[in-house]
Design an enzyme around this catalytic site. Sequence first.
Site, mmCIF file in Angstrom:
data_model
loop_
_atom_site.group_PDB
_atom_site.id
_atom_site.type_symbol
_atom_site.label_atom_id
_atom_site.label_comp_id
_atom_site.label_asym_id
_atom_site.label_seq_id
_atom_site.Cartn_x
_atom_site.Cartn_y
_atom_site.Cartn_z
ATOM 1 N N TYR A 265 0.857 -1.197 0.000
ATOM 2 C CA TYR A 265 0.000 0.000 0.000
ATOM 3 C C TYR A 265 0.884 1.234 0.000
ATOM 4 O O TYR A 265 1.820 1.324 0.789
ATOM 5 C CB TYR A 265 -0.900 0.023 1.239
ATOM 6 N N GLU B 200 -0.409 4.812 -0.477
ATOM 7 C CA GLU B 200 -1.212 6.027 -0.689
ATOM 8 C C GLU B 200 -0.346 7.263 -0.505
ATOM 9 O O GLU B 200 0.476 7.325 0.409
ATOM 10 C CB GLU B 200 -2.386 6.041 0.292
ATOM 11 N N ASP C 191 -5.741 14.344 -24.904
ATOM 12 C CA ASP C 191 -5.781 12.920 -24.551
ATOM 13 C C ASP C 191 -5.102 12.162 -25.684
ATOM 14 O O ASP C 191 -5.676 11.968 -26.758
ATOM 15 C CB ASP C 191 -7.242 12.480 -24.382
ATOM 16 N N THR D 123 -3.043 6.617 -21.961
ATOM 17 C CA THR D 123 -2.945 5.278 -21.408
ATOM 18 C C THR D 123 -1.537 4.787 -21.708
ATOM 19 O O THR D 123 -0.816 5.394 -22.511
ATOM 20 C CB THR D 123 -3.965 4.312 -22.054
ATOM 21 N N LYS E 62 -1.563 1.095 -25.121
ATOM 22 C CA LYS E 62 -1.926 1.038 -26.549
ATOM 23 C C LYS E 62 -0.629 1.075 -27.369
ATOM 24 O O LYS E 62 0.179 0.158 -27.238
ATOM 25 C CB LYS E 62 -2.891 2.176 -26.882
ATOM 26 N N ARG F 33 -1.602 -2.153 -18.713
ATOM 27 C CA ARG F 33 -2.828 -1.352 -18.736
ATOM 28 C C ARG F 33 -2.742 -0.287 -17.654
ATOM 29 O O ARG F 33 -2.495 -0.605 -16.488
ATOM 30 C CB ARG F 33 -4.052 -2.226 -18.491
HETATM 31 N N1 DSN Z 1 -11.616 1.418 -25.483
HETATM 32 C C1 DSN Z 1 -10.426 2.055 -25.996
HETATM 33 C C2 DSN Z 1 -10.316 1.914 -27.463
HETATM 34 O O1 DSN Z 1 -10.535 0.826 -27.931
HETATM 35 O O2 DSN Z 1 -9.974 2.852 -28.172
HETATM 36 C C3 DSN Z 1 -10.300 3.450 -25.581
HETATM 37 O O3 DSN Z 1 -10.269 3.547 -24.204
#
Ligand code: DSN
Length: 420
Positions: free
Chosen positions: A53, A55, A198, A224, A227, A233
Site C-alpha cells: 500500500y 497512498e 488525450d 494510457t 496502446k 494497462r
Molecule cells: N476502449 C479504448 C479503445 O478501444 O480505443 C479506448 O479507451
Amino acid sequence: MELNVIRNTDPEIAKLVEEELSRQQNTIELIASENFTSEAVMAAAGTVLTNKYAEGKPYKRFYNGCEIVDKIESLAQERVKKLFGVQHANVQPHSGAQANMAVFLYVLKPGDKILGMDLSNGGHLSHGSPVNFSGMYFDVVSYGVNENGYIDYDDVEKIAIENKPKLIIAGASNYPRIIDFKRFRQIADKVGAFLLADIAHIAALVATGLHPSPVGYAHFITTTTHKTLRGPRGGVIMCDDEHALGIDKAVFPGTQGGPLEHIIAAKAVAFGEALKPEFKEYAQQVINNAKTLAQTLIDNGLDVVSGGTDNHLLTLDLRKVGKTGKDVANLLEEVHITANKNTVPNDPQSPFVTSGVRLGTAAVTTRGFTEEDMKIVGEIISNVVKYSDDETIFEKSKRMALALCEKYPLYSKGEKLRTI
Ligand code: DSN
C-alpha cells in the site's frame, strides 16, 4: 510466460490463461487500442510490489515501508517526463478514463461546460458521452469531423465561441489523421478554456516525434500506457509544475486510493523500452503498416474513412458494400482476425451495429508484421467483405491468416516478437 506457479495451485485459471495465449497466438490482432507487452513489462506487473500500500506520492506517503516503491515510482515519473519532455507526471491513474476524471476534478465543478469530440465521430466515452460520468456531471458540447473525415477546426472554434467551455478536449479513440494541438490551444485561448490533450492512442507516435506533440500547447496531457506505448494497462497525467500539486491531489485522494505499484513498475519498464532508439523504428513501422493496410483496402475497391491514415489506425467504411460493422467484425473473427465494429461519421446504424470496422497496426507490428504482411492482411479483409458467401475464398482466407500467425510466434515461443 511462466504459468507453472499458477498451474500448481489453480489449474482452472492456468488453463484459461493458456487458452487466451493460444487465442492471441492464433489471431491477427487489429484492435487499434491493443498491443503485446514485452515479457519484462509483464513480469514486472507480476511482482511482490502488488503487496504494498502506498497512498500518497513518492517520499510523501501515508504508510510506512515505502522506501523501495518510492524509488520505483520516481523512476517511472522521471522516465515518462523524459519520454515526452514534460515538467510533471503522475503515473498513478489506473486507466485513461481515470486520468481524465482526475483532470476534470482539478479544473471543473459539476455543471461546467466541456467541449470534446463526439463519440460517434471518433471521440472517447470519457470526453462527454451521456452514458459516462463526464456526460452526467458536466454540460457537454461536441465537435465532430467533416464529410471528408477530418476535424474542421473552424467549426470547433465556432462551437467554442458560441458555448464558452471551461475545458476543451483534443484527442480521440478513432481518428486517423494528425491532430493540430497548436490550433486547439489557439481556440482554447480565445475562449479562456483549459486544453486537455488525450493522447492515449497516439502516445508512441508523439513520444518518438512521429506525431506533433501537445507539449507546450495543452495544459494537461493524459494517456494510457497500453496502446501504442506498449506498456501495462494504465494511465498517466502530464502537466507543467504550476498544476502538479492540484493534479496529484485530484488523483489521490480525489479519485483513487492506493496506487498499483506493481503496474507502476511495469510502466517504468515500458517507458525505459520506449526511450530506446529502436522504439522509434517500431513506431514508424506501425505507421507504415497502417498506410499499407489502408492502401490495400482502397486498391480492392473498399472505402476507408478520410481516404487513408497518418497514424496507427484506420476505419473501413462499409456503407457502399451494404454490410454492417457488426457482421464484418464477426466474419473477420471467423478467419482469425480480431477487430472491432465502429461507427463511421454520420453513421446510419446504431453504435451496436455500425457501418464501420476500426483497424489498428500497433499489435501486429510488435509481432513483426511488415508492409508485405499487411498487404496479405488487406487481401484477406477485402475477400471477407466482398466474398463472404464463397466458402472456398473464406477457407483460403483462414489459411492465409493462420499462416501469418505461425510466421510470427508470440512470447516464449516467439523470437520475432519485438521486445524493444
Ligand atoms: N476502449 C479504448 C479503445 O478501444 O480505443 C479506448 O479507451
